[in-house]
Design a protein around this motif. Sequence first.
Motif, PDB file in Angstrom:
ATOM      1  N   ARG A 131      25.090  45.414 -49.998  1.00  0.00           N
ATOM      2  CA  ARG A 131      25.154  45.193 -48.551  1.00  0.00           C
ATOM      3  C   ARG A 131      25.284  46.483 -47.748  1.00  0.00           C
ATOM      4  NH1 ARG A 131      31.342  42.814 -48.058  1.00  0.00           N
ATOM      5  NH2 ARG A 131      32.397  44.849 -48.010  1.00  0.00           N
ATOM      6  N   GLY A 132      25.649  47.589 -48.412  1.00  0.00           N
ATOM      7  CA  GLY A 132      25.880  48.839 -47.701  1.00  0.00           C
ATOM      8  C   GLY A 132      24.822  49.878 -47.995  1.00  0.00           C
ATOM      9  N   ASP A 133      25.075  51.075 -47.497  1.00  0.00           N
ATOM     10  CA  ASP A 133      24.141  52.194 -47.669  1.00  0.00           C
ATOM     11  C   ASP A 133      24.509  52.957 -48.934  1.00  0.00           C
ATOM     12  OD1 ASP A 133      22.337  54.268 -47.323  1.00  0.00           O
ATOM     13  OD2 ASP A 133      23.649  55.352 -45.941  1.00  0.00           O
ATOM     14  N   PHE A 134      24.130  52.396 -50.075  1.00  0.00           N
ATOM     15  CA  PHE A 134      24.446  52.990 -51.361  1.00  0.00           C
ATOM     16  C   PHE A 134      23.156  53.215 -52.142  1.00  0.00           C
ATOM     17  CE2 PHE A 134      28.360  50.898 -50.147  1.00  0.00           C
ATOM     18  CZ  PHE A 134      29.353  51.785 -50.560  1.00  0.00           C
ATOM     19  N   PRO A 135      22.648  54.431 -52.167  1.00  0.00           N
ATOM     20  CA  PRO A 135      21.422  54.680 -52.932  1.00  0.00           C
ATOM     21  C   PRO A 135      21.660  54.517 -54.430  1.00  0.00           C
ATOM     22  CG  PRO A 135      22.416  56.748 -52.215  1.00  0.00           C
ATOM     23  CD  PRO A 135      23.182  55.660 -51.537  1.00  0.00           C
ATOM     24  N   VAL A 136      20.630  54.102 -55.145  1.00  0.00           N
ATOM     25  CA  VAL A 136      20.691  54.064 -56.605  1.00  0.00           C
ATOM     26  C   VAL A 136      20.540  55.494 -57.102  1.00  0.00           C
ATOM     27  CG1 VAL A 136      19.625  53.199 -58.714  1.00  0.00           C
ATOM     28  CG2 VAL A 136      19.746  51.737 -56.677  1.00  0.00           C
ATOM     29  N   LEU A 137      21.555  55.994 -57.780  1.00  0.00           N
ATOM     30  CA  LEU A 137      21.567  57.385 -58.230  1.00  0.00           C
ATOM     31  C   LEU A 137      21.342  57.447 -59.739  1.00  0.00           C
ATOM     32  CD1 LEU A 137      24.716  58.610 -56.210  1.00  0.00           C
ATOM     33  CD2 LEU A 137      22.288  58.830 -55.575  1.00  0.00           C
ATOM     34  N   SER A 138      20.445  58.309 -60.157  1.00  0.00           N
ATOM     35  CA  SER A 138      20.122  58.394 -61.582  1.00  0.00           C
ATOM     36  C   SER A 138      21.276  58.940 -62.411  1.00  0.00           C
ATOM     37  CB  SER A 138      18.873  59.263 -61.786  1.00  0.00           C
ATOM     38  OG  SER A 138      19.111  60.576 -61.317  1.00  0.00           O
ATOM     39  N   ASN A 139      22.228  59.611 -61.771  1.00  0.00           N
ATOM     40  CA  ASN A 139      23.375  60.183 -62.495  1.00  0.00           C
ATOM     41  C   ASN A 139      24.615  59.300 -62.430  1.00  0.00           C
ATOM     42  OD1 ASN A 139      23.692  60.782 -59.698  1.00  0.00           O
ATOM     43  ND2 ASN A 139      25.160  62.409 -60.186  1.00  0.00           N
ATOM     44  N   VAL A 140      24.456  58.059 -61.983  1.00  0.00           N
ATOM     45  CA  VAL A 140      25.589  57.134 -61.893  1.00  0.00           C
ATOM     46  C   VAL A 140      25.314  55.909 -62.757  1.00  0.00           C
ATOM     47  CG1 VAL A 140      26.973  55.674 -60.373  1.00  0.00           C
ATOM     48  CG2 VAL A 140      26.236  57.942 -59.598  1.00  0.00           C
ATOM     49  N   TRP A 141      26.164  55.703 -63.758  1.00  0.00           N
ATOM     50  CA  TRP A 141      26.063  54.543 -64.636  1.00  0.00           C
ATOM     51  C   TRP A 141      27.134  53.539 -64.224  1.00  0.00           C
ATOM     52  CZ3 TRP A 141      25.961  57.124 -70.185  1.00  0.00           C
ATOM     53  CH2 TRP A 141      24.896  58.040 -70.237  1.00  0.00           C
ATOM     54  N   LEU A 142      26.769  52.276 -64.131  1.00  0.00           N
ATOM     55  CA  LEU A 142      27.684  51.246 -63.654  1.00  0.00           C
ATOM     56  C   LEU A 142      27.916  50.210 -64.737  1.00  0.00           C
ATOM     57  CD1 LEU A 142      26.250  50.841 -60.042  1.00  0.00           C
ATOM     58  CD2 LEU A 142      28.223  52.179 -60.783  1.00  0.00           C
ATOM     59  N   GLY A 143      29.199  49.910 -64.981  1.00  0.00           N
ATOM     60  CA  GLY A 143      29.517  49.017 -66.083  1.00  0.00           C
ATOM     61  C   GLY A 143      30.643  48.050 -65.770  1.00  0.00           C
ATOM     62  N   THR A 144      30.815  47.099 -66.677  1.00  0.00           N
ATOM     63  CA  THR A 144      31.912  46.141 -66.584  1.00  0.00           C
ATOM     64  C   THR A 144      32.599  46.010 -67.932  1.00  0.00           C
ATOM     65  OG1 THR A 144      32.545  43.956 -65.737  1.00  0.00           O
ATOM     66  CG2 THR A 144      30.602  44.037 -67.151  1.00  0.00           C
ATOM     67  N   SER A 145      33.844  45.556 -67.905  1.00  0.00           N
ATOM     68  CA  SER A 145      34.620  45.323 -69.126  1.00  0.00           C
ATOM     69  C   SER A 145      34.570  43.845 -69.497  1.00  0.00           C
ATOM     70  CB  SER A 145      36.080  45.728 -68.920  1.00  0.00           C
ATOM     71  OG  SER A 145      36.198  47.098 -68.625  1.00  0.00           O
ATOM     72  N   VAL A 146      34.379  43.578 -70.773  1.00  0.00           N
ATOM     73  CA  VAL A 146      34.378  42.203 -71.295  1.00  0.00           C
ATOM     74  C   VAL A 146      35.217  42.202 -72.560  1.00  0.00           C
ATOM     75  CG1 VAL A 146      32.968  40.410 -72.360  1.00  0.00           C
ATOM     76  CG2 VAL A 146      32.148  41.575 -70.302  1.00  0.00           C
ATOM     77  N   GLU A 147      36.306  41.419 -72.567  1.00  0.00           N
ATOM     78  CA  GLU A 147      37.190  41.406 -73.728  1.00  0.00           C
ATOM     79  C   GLU A 147      36.968  40.232 -74.667  1.00  0.00           C
ATOM     80  OE1 GLU A 147      39.864  39.754 -70.287  1.00  0.00           O
ATOM     81  OE2 GLU A 147      38.292  41.265 -70.523  1.00  0.00           O
ATOM     82  N   ASP A 148      36.426  39.132 -74.144  1.00  0.00           N
ATOM     83  CA  ASP A 148      36.129  37.971 -74.976  1.00  0.00           C
ATOM     84  C   ASP A 148      35.167  37.062 -74.216  1.00  0.00           C
ATOM     85  OD1 ASP A 148      37.682  36.461 -73.168  1.00  0.00           O
ATOM     86  OD2 ASP A 148      39.475  36.577 -74.414  1.00  0.00           O
ATOM     87  N   ARG A 149      34.809  35.934 -74.798  1.00  0.00           N
ATOM     88  CA  ARG A 149      33.773  35.088 -74.200  1.00  0.00           C
ATOM     89  C   ARG A 149      34.214  34.453 -72.877  1.00  0.00           C
ATOM     90  NH1 ARG A 149      34.289  31.931 -79.075  1.00  0.00           N
ATOM     91  NH2 ARG A 149      32.131  32.498 -79.530  1.00  0.00           N
TER      92      ARG A 149
END
Length: 251
Positions: A131-149
Amino acid sequence: MAETSIEWTDATWNPVAGCTILTAGCTNCYAMRMAARLEAMGMGKYRGLTRKTGGRAKWTGKVVTDPKSLEIPATWSKPRRVFVNSMSDLFHVDVPAGFIRKVWTVMEETPRHTYQILTKRPEIMAEVLTRGDFPVLSNVWLGTSVEDRRVLGRLDDLRKVPAAIRFVSLEPLIGSVAGADLSDIHWAIVGGESGPGARYMDPHWVDEIESMCRRSGTAFFFKQWGGRNKKANGRMLNGRIYDEMPAAANI
Protein backbone atom coordinates in the motif's frame (compact mmCIF):
# COMPACT_ATOMS: atom_id res chain seq x y z
CA MET A 1 25.33 -3.49 14.69
CA ALA A 2 27.03 -6.64 15.91
CA GLU A 3 29.03 -9.29 14.16
CA THR A 4 27.19 -12.56 14.68
CA SER A 5 27.75 -16.29 14.80
CA ILE A 6 24.39 -16.94 13.09
CA GLU A 7 25.36 -19.27 10.27
CA TRP A 8 23.31 -17.70 7.47
CA THR A 9 24.25 -14.05 7.96
CA ASP A 10 27.25 -11.84 8.78
CA ALA A 11 25.90 -9.13 11.06
CA THR A 12 22.79 -7.95 12.86
CA TRP A 13 21.24 -4.47 12.71
CA ASN A 14 18.49 -3.43 15.09
CA PRO A 15 16.67 -0.19 14.26
CA VAL A 16 13.77 -1.60 16.35
CA ALA A 17 13.88 -3.40 19.71
CA GLY A 18 11.23 -5.23 21.70
CA CYS A 19 8.42 -7.55 20.69
CA THR A 20 5.35 -9.52 21.78
CA ILE A 21 4.96 -13.29 22.24
CA LEU A 22 2.74 -14.42 19.37
CA THR A 23 2.76 -18.20 18.88
CA ALA A 24 4.50 -21.34 20.17
CA GLY A 25 7.71 -20.54 18.31
CA CYS A 26 8.17 -17.50 20.57
CA THR A 27 8.13 -19.41 23.87
CA ASN A 28 11.91 -19.68 24.33
CA CYS A 29 12.96 -16.74 22.14
CA TYR A 30 16.67 -16.01 22.60
CA ALA A 31 16.04 -12.29 22.03
CA MET A 32 14.08 -12.03 25.29
CA ARG A 33 17.06 -13.36 27.24
CA MET A 34 19.43 -11.12 25.31
CA ALA A 35 17.31 -8.00 25.84
CA ALA A 36 17.24 -8.62 29.59
CA ARG A 37 21.01 -9.04 29.57
CA LEU A 38 21.56 -5.84 27.58
CA GLU A 39 19.31 -3.89 29.93
CA ALA A 40 21.31 -5.21 32.90
CA MET A 41 24.46 -3.95 31.15
CA GLY A 42 22.99 -0.46 31.12
CA MET A 43 21.88 -0.20 27.49
CA GLY A 44 18.96 2.21 27.64
CA LYS A 45 17.50 1.04 24.35
CA TYR A 46 16.44 -2.21 26.05
CA ARG A 47 15.03 -0.70 29.24
CA GLY A 48 11.59 -2.07 30.08
CA LEU A 49 11.38 -4.43 27.10
CA THR A 50 11.28 -7.56 29.26
CA ARG A 51 10.16 -8.60 32.73
CA LYS A 52 11.02 -11.63 34.84
CA THR A 53 8.18 -14.13 35.13
CA GLY A 54 8.52 -17.76 36.12
CA GLY A 55 12.25 -17.18 36.50
CA ARG A 56 12.63 -16.19 32.85
CA ALA A 57 12.71 -12.94 30.88
CA LYS A 58 9.64 -12.37 28.73
CA TRP A 59 8.63 -9.53 26.44
CA THR A 60 6.48 -6.82 28.00
CA GLY A 61 5.09 -5.82 24.60
CA LYS A 62 6.97 -2.52 24.57
CA VAL A 63 8.52 -1.74 21.19
CA VAL A 64 10.99 1.10 20.56
CA THR A 65 12.43 2.56 17.37
CA ASP A 66 16.04 3.72 17.24
CA PRO A 67 16.45 6.46 14.61
CA LYS A 68 20.15 6.87 15.44
CA SER A 69 20.84 3.32 14.30
CA LEU A 70 19.69 4.20 10.77
CA GLU A 71 23.11 5.77 10.22
CA ILE A 72 25.02 2.54 10.84
CA PRO A 73 24.92 0.62 7.51
CA ALA A 74 26.42 3.52 5.58
CA THR A 75 29.54 3.27 7.76
CA TRP A 76 30.29 -0.30 6.65
CA SER A 77 32.51 -0.30 3.60
CA LYS A 78 32.72 -4.08 3.30
CA PRO A 79 29.59 -5.77 1.85
CA ARG A 80 27.71 -7.80 4.43
CA ARG A 81 24.67 -10.02 4.75
CA VAL A 82 22.67 -8.22 7.41
CA PHE A 83 19.93 -9.75 9.57
CA VAL A 84 17.56 -6.84 10.22
CA ASN A 85 15.97 -6.72 13.68
CA SER A 86 17.29 -9.83 15.36
CA MET A 87 15.91 -8.23 18.55
CA SER A 88 12.44 -7.41 17.27
CA ASP A 89 10.08 -7.66 14.30
CA LEU A 90 10.13 -4.81 11.79
CA PHE A 91 6.49 -5.56 11.01
CA HIS A 92 5.23 -5.56 14.58
CA VAL A 93 1.89 -3.74 14.72
CA ASP A 94 3.46 -0.96 16.83
CA VAL A 95 6.21 -0.09 14.35
CA PRO A 96 5.03 2.93 12.32
CA ALA A 97 4.97 2.50 8.53
CA GLY A 98 6.85 5.79 8.28
CA PHE A 99 9.76 4.34 10.24
CA ILE A 100 9.74 1.19 8.11
CA ARG A 101 10.04 3.48 5.08
CA LYS A 102 13.13 5.08 6.61
CA VAL A 103 14.66 1.63 7.04
CA TRP A 104 13.84 0.98 3.37
CA THR A 105 15.62 4.15 2.32
CA VAL A 106 18.76 3.09 4.19
CA MET A 107 18.73 -0.29 2.45
CA GLU A 108 18.12 1.33 -0.93
CA GLU A 109 21.07 3.68 -0.39
CA THR A 110 23.47 0.87 0.61
CA PRO A 111 23.09 -1.69 -2.21
CA ARG A 112 26.47 -3.27 -1.38
CA HIS A 113 24.79 -4.98 1.59
CA THR A 114 22.21 -7.76 1.44
CA TYR A 115 19.45 -7.33 4.02
CA GLN A 116 17.50 -10.28 5.42
CA ILE A 117 14.22 -9.34 7.13
CA LEU A 118 12.34 -12.02 9.05
CA THR A 119 8.83 -11.58 10.46
CA LYS A 120 6.18 -13.64 12.22
CA ARG A 121 3.63 -11.17 10.84
CA PRO A 122 3.79 -11.59 7.05
CA GLU A 123 0.19 -10.39 6.69
CA ILE A 124 1.31 -6.99 8.02
CA MET A 125 4.41 -7.10 5.83
CA ALA A 126 2.24 -7.67 2.76
CA GLU A 127 -0.18 -4.91 3.71
CA VAL A 128 2.50 -2.32 4.43
CA LEU A 129 4.65 -3.05 1.39
CA THR A 130 1.80 -3.15 -1.11
CA ARG A 131 0.00 0.00 0.00
CA GLY A 132 2.98 2.34 0.43
CA ASP A 133 5.94 3.63 -1.52
CA PHE A 134 8.22 0.64 -1.07
CA PRO A 135 10.30 -0.31 -4.11
CA VAL A 136 11.26 -3.96 -4.60
CA LEU A 137 14.98 -3.98 -3.85
CA SER A 138 17.25 -6.71 -5.18
CA ASN A 139 19.38 -6.54 -2.01
CA VAL A 140 16.44 -7.09 0.37
CA TRP A 141 15.26 -10.62 1.16
CA LEU A 142 11.92 -10.97 2.94
CA GLY A 143 10.98 -13.96 5.05
CA THR A 144 8.67 -15.42 7.65
CA SER A 145 9.10 -17.86 10.55
CA VAL A 146 7.17 -21.14 10.63
CA GLU A 147 7.57 -23.46 13.62
CA ASP A 148 4.94 -26.10 12.86
CA ARG A 149 1.91 -26.78 10.66
CA ARG A 150 -0.35 -24.55 12.79
CA VAL A 151 1.20 -21.44 11.19
CA LEU A 152 1.64 -22.66 7.62
CA GLY A 153 -0.73 -19.89 6.52
CA ARG A 154 2.19 -17.50 6.92
CA LEU A 155 3.63 -18.91 3.69
CA ASP A 156 0.50 -17.84 1.80
CA ASP A 157 0.83 -14.34 3.27
CA LEU A 158 4.51 -14.24 2.33
CA ARG A 159 3.68 -15.05 -1.30
CA LYS A 160 1.65 -11.82 -1.38
CA VAL A 161 4.76 -9.81 -0.54
CA PRO A 162 6.55 -8.14 -3.47
CA ALA A 163 10.15 -9.30 -3.01
CA ALA A 164 13.27 -10.22 -4.93
CA ILE A 165 13.87 -13.17 -2.59
CA ARG A 166 11.33 -14.78 -0.26
CA PHE A 167 12.50 -17.13 2.47
CA VAL A 168 11.20 -19.14 5.39
CA SER A 169 12.93 -19.83 8.69
CA LEU A 170 11.73 -23.16 10.07
CA GLU A 171 13.38 -22.52 13.41
CA PRO A 172 12.66 -23.52 16.06
CA LEU A 173 11.12 -26.47 14.24
CA ILE A 174 8.83 -27.99 16.88
CA GLY A 175 6.54 -30.04 14.67
CA SER A 176 6.10 -31.51 11.22
CA VAL A 177 5.27 -29.16 8.34
CA ALA A 178 4.52 -31.99 5.92
CA GLY A 179 2.45 -30.75 3.01
CA ALA A 180 3.78 -27.18 3.17
CA ASP A 181 3.60 -25.29 -0.12
CA LEU A 182 7.08 -23.88 -0.86
CA SER A 183 6.23 -22.55 -4.31
CA ASP A 184 7.72 -19.08 -4.86
CA ILE A 185 9.77 -19.48 -1.68
CA HIS A 186 13.41 -19.23 -2.71
CA TRP A 187 15.18 -20.30 0.48
CA ALA A 188 14.41 -22.43 3.54
CA ILE A 189 16.43 -22.32 6.77
CA VAL A 190 15.85 -25.23 9.16
CA GLY A 191 16.98 -25.48 12.76
CA GLY A 192 16.20 -26.99 16.11
CA GLU A 193 15.59 -24.91 19.20
CA SER A 194 18.60 -24.21 21.40
CA GLY A 195 19.21 -23.02 24.94
CA PRO A 196 17.35 -23.65 28.22
CA GLY A 197 14.17 -25.67 27.75
CA ALA A 198 14.93 -26.46 24.11
CA ARG A 199 12.19 -28.58 22.53
CA TYR A 200 12.89 -31.73 20.53
CA MET A 201 13.23 -31.69 16.75
CA ASP A 202 12.50 -35.03 15.03
CA PRO A 203 15.02 -35.77 12.21
CA HIS A 204 12.10 -36.99 10.09
CA TRP A 205 10.63 -33.46 10.08
CA VAL A 206 13.92 -32.17 8.65
CA ASP A 207 14.05 -34.84 5.95
CA GLU A 208 10.47 -33.92 4.96
CA ILE A 209 11.51 -30.32 4.42
CA GLU A 210 14.64 -31.21 2.47
CA SER A 211 12.51 -33.34 0.12
CA MET A 212 9.97 -30.52 -0.29
CA CYS A 213 12.78 -28.11 -1.16
CA ARG A 214 14.03 -30.44 -3.91
CA ARG A 215 10.54 -30.61 -5.42
CA SER A 216 10.00 -26.84 -5.32
CA GLY A 217 13.52 -25.74 -6.27
CA THR A 218 13.98 -24.03 -2.90
CA ALA A 219 17.53 -23.66 -1.56
CA PHE A 220 17.95 -25.70 1.65
CA PHE A 221 20.05 -24.48 4.58
CA PHE A 222 20.34 -26.69 7.66
CA LYS A 223 21.38 -24.45 10.52
CA GLN A 224 21.59 -26.72 13.56
CA TRP A 225 20.15 -29.61 15.55
CA GLY A 226 19.88 -27.34 18.56
CA GLY A 227 19.44 -28.61 22.09
CA ARG A 228 20.89 -27.22 25.28
CA ASN A 229 24.39 -27.53 23.79
CA LYS A 230 23.90 -26.76 20.12
CA LYS A 231 27.61 -26.77 19.33
CA ALA A 232 27.98 -30.32 20.57
CA ASN A 233 25.02 -31.46 18.45
CA GLY A 234 26.39 -29.75 15.35
CA ARG A 235 25.02 -29.17 11.86
CA MET A 236 25.56 -32.46 10.06
CA LEU A 237 22.49 -33.86 8.32
CA ASN A 238 22.71 -37.29 6.71
CA GLY A 239 26.49 -37.06 6.65
CA ARG A 240 26.91 -33.59 5.19
CA ILE A 241 26.54 -29.84 5.77
CA TYR A 242 23.78 -28.02 3.87
CA ASP A 243 24.72 -24.37 3.29
CA GLU A 244 22.63 -23.66 0.20
CA MET A 245 21.74 -20.04 -0.55
CA PRO A 246 19.07 -18.65 -2.90
CA ALA A 247 19.92 -17.91 -6.50
CA ALA A 248 20.40 -14.35 -7.71
CA ALA A 249 17.40 -12.13 -7.11
CA ASN A 250 14.70 -12.13 -9.75
CA ILE A 251 12.88 -8.80 -10.10
